[in-house]
Design an enzyme around this catalytic site. Structure first.
Site, PDB file in Angstrom:
ATOM      1  N   ASP A 191       5.444   3.606   0.157  1.00  0.00           N
ATOM      2  CA  ASP A 191       4.213   3.736   0.933  1.00  0.00           C
ATOM      3  C   ASP A 191       4.331   2.970   2.260  1.00  0.00           C
ATOM      4  OD1 ASP A 191       1.338   4.641   0.620  1.00  0.00           O
ATOM      5  OD2 ASP A 191       0.998   2.525   1.040  1.00  0.00           O
ATOM      6  N   GLU A 210      22.712  -0.507  -8.361  1.00  0.00           N
ATOM      7  CA  GLU A 210      23.083  -1.160  -9.633  1.00  0.00           C
ATOM      8  C   GLU A 210      22.998  -0.158 -10.779  1.00  0.00           C
ATOM      9  OE1 GLU A 210      20.233  -4.341 -10.093  1.00  0.00           O
ATOM     10  OE2 GLU A 210      21.051  -5.436  -8.366  1.00  0.00           O
TER      11      GLU A 210
HETATM   12  C1  GLC Z   1      -0.338   5.784   2.519  1.00  0.00           C
HETATM   13  C2  GLC Z   1      -0.916   6.571   1.371  1.00  0.00           C
HETATM   14  C3  GLC Z   1      -2.403   6.575   1.487  1.00  0.00           C
HETATM   15  C4  GLC Z   1      -2.900   5.151   1.435  1.00  0.00           C
HETATM   16  C5  GLC Z   1      -2.230   4.286   2.503  1.00  0.00           C
HETATM   17  C6  GLC Z   1      -2.455   2.812   2.252  1.00  0.00           C
HETATM   18  O1  GLC Z   1      -0.537   6.396   3.734  1.00  0.00           O
HETATM   19  O2  GLC Z   1      -0.358   7.854   1.337  1.00  0.00           O
HETATM   20  O3  GLC Z   1      -3.007   7.335   0.487  1.00  0.00           O
HETATM   21  O4  GLC Z   1      -4.282   5.122   1.618  1.00  0.00           O
HETATM   22  O5  GLC Z   1      -0.842   4.476   2.507  1.00  0.00           O
HETATM   23  O6  GLC Z   1      -1.777   2.382   1.110  1.00  0.00           O
END
Ligand code: GLC
Length: 559
Positions: free
Chosen positions: A214, A263
């Site tokens: 993310d 790993e």
């Molecule tokens: C990313 C995710 C989204 C989330 C954001 C903060 O863009 O896809 O859904 O709100 O990160 O974590």
């Protein structure tokens, strides 16, 4: 004709399964609810393992299922190495991995490293321990501006709207790039770095095959004083030296992660969600010394238009060839208006993004969307994508041809971007997160045994999985057939464009002779002798109808 093509899949090297995979994104709280509490859960996913196998996907990616206060749909993680008790237990998770692996489906989980939930034990400790404590060092705390520190340290804005700083009881402020409940970690802190290595090993040891990272471009930050203003930040180059985004030093983090991935045998894979300034900057995340693959989101903001598709495809294939990775194709995910709807909106302000904003802001009146046309174009675009080299990420429900649900009453919405006023399509992202209709009747259309956590509209009945499974012309049947044939088509990672004599018709060939032809226009396109070799997609009187795609099999495969 397609029965003649039902030969066995060529098996690929297990270490590079991800290069050409069809990956199905599950948003767990909206997929299938086994215990009837209105929230989808892990046993729900197990109950649908056969559905996923019949669909024919190579892997699933699960959006966060970890303990969370749900301030941002689970992207506010309170404990990185556990399952939200409302969604099940670690044993349920192990059962799910086993059920999917038995069916030849890999498992990718979401890692959220930029920020935790404010409920995370480290953040709670930081609040209690007070200013100047070691516990506050794991996050980004600063004194405020103004005579008494009553103003935020800077005027920076959060991605979901409002200021990026929040004041705590003793007067200090902490940074949150997203919702208030999502404090940013301090990635200069060795314990933060170490803890994520532990998390990656924890899930890898449980059999997880890969990770989706993310906001991978935001982890490292240069917060040396004096901090720049928002206007100064906006004027700074995005060349690896920006204080907050896509810094060169973030790749030191991913180099360490790569050692952990390697790993394991086969090595664990990763794909970066990196919103960066250029394809060249994106390629750094996709390097074999780093995460290995990065999302290409270009089609999320493109029109259904042959010229735009062709240049996006060409550019991304060139870029992935130069980084040694494979490219990724995405038309829908949990953050954007579903593509069947985007393609069915009137051309209001030029770009589909703006159409989406205008439509949803207007409360999403149903008659603004030409549902039939949107779905026709969506099916054409998906078939084109599944014929391309690289991996394709599919979002749950798109295989049913689901449309965005715009009419959700404000008091039933959940997305923090809706409440904080950010412009994520105007009314936030709940409309693509409405639970899946599995059956045309029954409580919550077979999602669970009671009401779903987001309201489902009556028209979901038409798109229910049981209705579509019984209909050979349904979108579900099309996806199943495409994913089956894709295993034959996906040999080699090249394509060659062939001229069609029309600007609105694209045609390309794969190295093994398979060809894909998409008619973006409305006038039929004469297929000539190819009409006899169509393995998938509509043909009418020897022509490809408007807004549709066909796959043409190599002559040797056709009986
Ligand atoms: C990313 C995710 C989204 C989330 C954001 C903060 O863009 O896809 O859904 O709100 O990160 O974590």
């Amino acid at each position: 004709m397609t029965d003649a093509l039902a030969t066995e899949t060529p098996r690929t090297d297990p270490a590079i399964w991800w290069r050409q995979a069809a990956v199905y994104q599950i948003y767990p709280r909206s997929f299938a609810d086994a215990n009837g509490d209105g929230l989808g859960d892990i046993p729900g996913i197990v109950s649908r393992a056969d559905y996923l196998a019949e669909l024919g996907v190579d892997a699933v990616w699960l959006s966060p299922f970890y303990p969370s206060a749900l301030a941002d749909g689970g992207y506010d993680v309170a404990d990185y190495r556990n399952v939200d008790p409302r969604l099940g237990t670690l044993e349920d998770f192990d059962r799910m991995v086993a059920a999917l692996h038995e069916r030849g489906i890999k498992v990718i989980v979401d890692i959220v490293p930029n920020h935790s939930s404010d409920q995370h034990v480290w953040f709670q400790e930081a609040l209690e321990a007070g200013r100047g404590s070691a516990a506050r060092e794991r996050y980004i705390f600063r004194e405020g501006a103004g005579d008494n520190g009553e103003l935020p340290p800077t005027d920076w804005g959060a991605a979901f709207g409002g200021p990026a700083w929040e004041r705590v009881a003793d007067g200090q402020w902490y940074l949150h790039s997203f919702a208030t409940e999502q404090p940013d970690f301090n990635w200069d802190h060795p314990e933060v770095r170490e803890d994520f290595l532990t998390t990656l090993r924890f899930w890898s040891d449980r059999g997880v095959d890969g990770f989706r990272i993310d906001v991978a471009h935001m982890l490292t930050k240069d917060l040396s004083e004096p901090l720049p203003s928002r206007a100064e930040l906006e004027g700074m180059p995005q060349d690896g030296t920006h204080p907050l985004s896509d810094r060169d030093d973030v790749h030191e983090v991913y180099a360490e992660w790569r050692k952990v991935f390697n790993e394991y045998d086969p090595p664990r894979t990763a794909v970066a969600e990196a919103w960066v300034s250029s394809p060249e900057r994106r390629a750094r995340y996709a390097s074999a010394e780093g995460l290995g693959q990065a999302f290409n989101f270009d089609l999320l903001v493109a029109d259904f238009d042959a010229t735009q598709f062709r240049s996006i495809i060409t550019e991304n294939l060139e870029q992935s060839a130069s980084s040694g990775s494979s490219t990724t194709w995405v038309l829908s995910n949990h953050d954007v208006t579903r593509h069947a709807t985007r393609y069915g909106l009137p051309a209001l302000e030029g770009s589909p993004e703006k159409q989406g904003v205008a439509w949803v802001k207007a409360g999403g009146p149903a008659d603004w969307v030409d549902r039939e046309r949107g779905l026709r174009r969506a099916r054409a675009a998906t078939l084109l994508l599944l014929g391309l080299p690289g991996s394709t990420y599919l979002y749950q429900g798109e295989e049913l041809g689901l449309h965005e649900v715009a009419q959700i009453p404000a008091d039933q919405r959940q997305d923090p971007s809706f409440f904080r006023g950010a412009d994520f399509d105007g009314l936030g992202r709940d409309g693509c997160r409405v639970p899946i209709p599995w059956t045309a009747s029954g409580p919550s259309f077979g999602f669970g045994t009671g009401d779903a956590h987001l309201p489902q509209p009556a028209w979901f009945a038409e798109y229910a999985a049981d209705v579509e499974a019984a209909d050979p012309d349904s979108t579900l049947s099309l996806y199943r057939e495409a994913l089956r044939l894709r295993r034959l088509l996906q040999a080699g990672e090249q394509l060659e464009w062939t001229e069609t004599g029309r600007d609105d018709v694209l045609s390309f060939a794969r190295p093994n002779g398979w060809r894909v032809v998409t008619n973006f226009g409305t006038a039929p396109f004469d297929l000539g002798a190819d009409a006899d070799h169509v393995a998938l997609g509509p043909v009418s009187d020897g022509a490809l109808p408007g807004e549709s795609t066909v796959w043409i099999a190599p002559a040797a495969l056709v009986r």
